[in-house]
Design an enzyme around this catalytic site. Structure first.
Site, PDB file in Angstrom:
ATOM      1  N   GLN A  39       2.747  52.318  53.184  1.00  0.00           N
ATOM      2  CA  GLN A  39       2.680  53.238  52.051  1.00  0.00           C
ATOM      3  C   GLN A  39       2.586  54.667  52.569  1.00  0.00           C
ATOM      4  O   GLN A  39       1.748  54.981  53.414  1.00  0.00           O
ATOM      5  CB  GLN A  39       1.484  52.971  51.148  1.00  0.00           C
ATOM      6  CG  GLN A  39       1.548  53.864  49.898  1.00  0.00           C
ATOM      7  CD  GLN A  39       0.360  53.731  48.978  1.00  0.00           C
ATOM      8  OE1 GLN A  39      -0.738  54.176  49.302  1.00  0.00           O
ATOM      9  NE2 GLN A  39       0.581  53.123  47.810  1.00  0.00           N
ATOM     10  N   CYS A  42      -2.490  57.621  43.468  1.00  0.00           N
ATOM     11  CA  CYS A  42      -3.812  58.043  43.943  1.00  0.00           C
ATOM     12  C   CYS A  42      -4.322  59.248  43.144  1.00  0.00           C
ATOM     13  O   CYS A  42      -3.642  60.277  43.067  1.00  0.00           O
ATOM     14  CB  CYS A  42      -3.754  58.397  45.418  1.00  0.00           C
ATOM     15  SG  CYS A  42      -5.361  58.932  46.076  1.00  0.00           S
ATOM     16  N   HIS A  47      -0.631  49.899  38.534  1.00  0.00           N
ATOM     17  CA  HIS A  47      -2.080  49.875  38.319  1.00  0.00           C
ATOM     18  C   HIS A  47      -2.300  50.099  36.827  1.00  0.00           C
ATOM     19  O   HIS A  47      -1.972  51.161  36.298  1.00  0.00           O
ATOM     20  CB  HIS A  47      -2.758  50.974  39.141  1.00  0.00           C
ATOM     21  CG  HIS A  47      -4.252  50.915  39.085  1.00  0.00           C
ATOM     22  ND1 HIS A  47      -5.045  51.298  40.136  1.00  0.00           N
ATOM     23  CD2 HIS A  47      -5.109  50.518  38.111  1.00  0.00           C
ATOM     24  CE1 HIS A  47      -6.325  51.144  39.821  1.00  0.00           C
ATOM     25  NE2 HIS A  47      -6.378  50.681  38.586  1.00  0.00           N
ATOM     26  N   ASN A  58      -1.589  45.251  39.044  1.00  0.00           N
ATOM     27  CA  ASN A  58      -2.723  45.675  39.867  1.00  0.00           C
ATOM     28  C   ASN A  58      -3.802  46.234  38.959  1.00  0.00           C
ATOM     29  O   ASN A  58      -3.509  46.783  37.901  1.00  0.00           O
ATOM     30  CB  ASN A  58      -2.231  46.730  40.879  1.00  0.00           C
ATOM     31  CG  ASN A  58      -3.356  47.352  41.693  1.00  0.00           C
ATOM     32  OD1 ASN A  58      -3.443  48.574  41.812  1.00  0.00           O
ATOM     33  ND2 ASN A  58      -4.218  46.544  42.261  1.00  0.00           N
ATOM     34  N   GLY A  59      -5.058  46.086  39.370  1.00  0.00           N
ATOM     35  CA  GLY A  59      -6.163  46.681  38.634  1.00  0.00           C
ATOM     36  C   GLY A  59      -7.058  45.651  37.967  1.00  0.00           C
ATOM     37  O   GLY A  59      -6.609  44.902  37.101  1.00  0.00           O
ATOM     38  N   GLY A  60      -8.326  45.593  38.394  1.00  0.00           N
ATOM     39  CA  GLY A  60      -9.305  44.754  37.724  1.00  0.00           C
ATOM     40  C   GLY A  60      -9.183  43.268  37.987  1.00  0.00           C
ATOM     41  O   GLY A  60      -9.798  42.465  37.281  1.00  0.00           O
ATOM     42  N   GLY A  90      -7.187  44.553  45.254  1.00  0.00           N
ATOM     43  CA  GLY A  90      -7.744  45.561  46.141  1.00  0.00           C
ATOM     44  C   GLY A  90      -9.082  45.174  46.710  1.00  0.00           C
ATOM     45  O   GLY A  90      -9.178  44.360  47.633  1.00  0.00           O
TER      46      GLY A  90
END
Length: 379
Positions: free
Chosen positions: A70, A100, A173, A213-215, A236
């Site tokens: 990345q 980000c 995300h 992505n996320g949670g 993550g």
């Protein structure tokens, strides 16, 4: 090495600054053979300015494949050169960070999630990146930024980037980012998750590939997302903080591989060979023993003896010179039953499917406005 040699990225570990470094990825690969691993975000400028010292930033062992680099940045020339320099290392995909929210990145740096406000530039950047590599390219982004958080605005970003560049894979995300001074940690908690946006993208862009992505904090939830149609799932902090339980079940539960039977003692034995071969190689004691032990904390999450082992390790940093000596001094805190047992599948049929209702909340289908079509035609 090319991505086609590997199973698809049904499960990947998110890029995390100061976490998904070479040390963590080495340890992670001893647990899972099929999870896709991402590097920390590397600024294109860092790669360009460190051209004579690139191994420190870009080198990795062959067994880390499949691995994604990345990069971040907002200068086309630097993005092109950084990609070209990185291409000699054999990454399996190049990903551009458009997610980000850190003030250093999205604020003063003017890249990261701030790039979502300029899809035309992102398309140009992805075109430049793709022109300087032979592997696939992808974008990791949020579902919105500040008040630019409607589903249509997200779709505009996806459409413009995918139609004006070779990008066919987006990691989404499922939270928007707030650039009003809150911390990156709060940006992972305060904006609500909107998984319905992700599943709507699957509906409205059937020719593209999307990773959610996320949670997502357990193998149960990874499987639940897949059962609802997710192309891929990125995890993550759960893959870092509880690496044994999470990564240890990826190959069997997600990829259908037979159980490897690997134990934590075997992982530590293999990792020791790596750790003692790299300690201090960059001078000034870098990487240090502390750097090399940090990725191991997730191996014993929730297990008997974990707290005692961490305290003993913290004390041993002051006098141990090798990873082997530190482990010999401290590992007795962990029971043999923990060290020598293979991973146990934590799957529970009683798990609540956190994605099941997402398809009942889908926003209206995305439609391209006439003026947008004209802008794209003459772009």
């Amino acid at each position: 090495m090319v991505a086609e040699q590997y199973l698809p990225p049904w499960f990947s570990v998110a890029p995390m600054m100061e976490w998904t470094d070479n040390h963590y990825r080495t340890m992670a690969r001893h647990i899972s053979k099929h999870a896709w691993l991402y590097t920390e975000m590397l600024a294109a400028e860092t790669i360009v300015y460190q051209e004579k010292n690139l191994d420190r930033f870009l080198a990795f062992s062959p067994d880390q494949h499949p691995i994604v680099l990345q990069i971040g940045g907002n200068n086309l020339e630097n993005l092109a050169k950084a990609t070209r320099l990185a291409s000699t290392y054999g990454y399996d995909e190049i990903n551009l960070n458009c997610g980000c929210p850190s003030p250093k990145v999205a604020g003063h740096g003017c890249f990261g999630v701030r790039l979502m406000l300029d899809p035309k530039f992102v398309a140009e950047a992805m075109t430049v990146i793709a022109a300087n590599t032979d592997v696939p390219v992808s974008v990791k982004c949020r579902i919105g930024v500040d008040d630019h958080d409607s589903y249509n605005e997200l779709c505009d970003f996806i459409y413009k980037v995918s139609s004006q560049s070779p990008t066919r894979h987006f990691i989404i995300h499922s939270r928007k980012a707030l650039l009003n001074g809150i911390s990156p940690a709060d940006n992972r908690k305060i904006p609500p998750l909107k998984y319905e946006y992700y599943y709507a993208l699957l509906r409205d862009f059937p020719d593209l590939r999307f990773t959610i992505n996320g949670g997502i904090n357990s193998i149960d939830e990874v499987r639940a997302a897949q059962n609802e149609g997710a192309h891929g799932v990125m995890v993550g902090r759960a893959a870092y903080n509880n690496s044994w339980s999470m990564l240890g079940n990826v190959d069997t539960a997600i990829y259908g591989a037979p159980p490897s039977g690997v134990t934590r003692r075997q992982v530590l034995d293999k990792y020791q060979v790596y750790a003692d071969s790299v300690i201090g190689i960059y001078g000034n004691g870098k990487p240090s023993l502390r750097d090399l032990v940090k990725p191991l904390y997730g191996l014993f999450w929730g297990e008997p003896g974990n707290g005692v082992w961490r305290r003993k390790a913290d004390s041993a940093f002051h006098h141990c010179k090798t990873f082997k000596s530190l482990m010999e001094e401290t590992i007795t805190a962990i029971p043999d039953s923990v060290l020598d047992s293979p991973v146990v599948d934590p799957y529970s049929t009683a798990c609540v499917d956190k994605f099941a209702n997402s398809k009942n909340l889908l926003p209206l289908p995305y439609t391209l406005k006439e003026e947008q079509e004209e802008q794209l035609l003459y772009a």
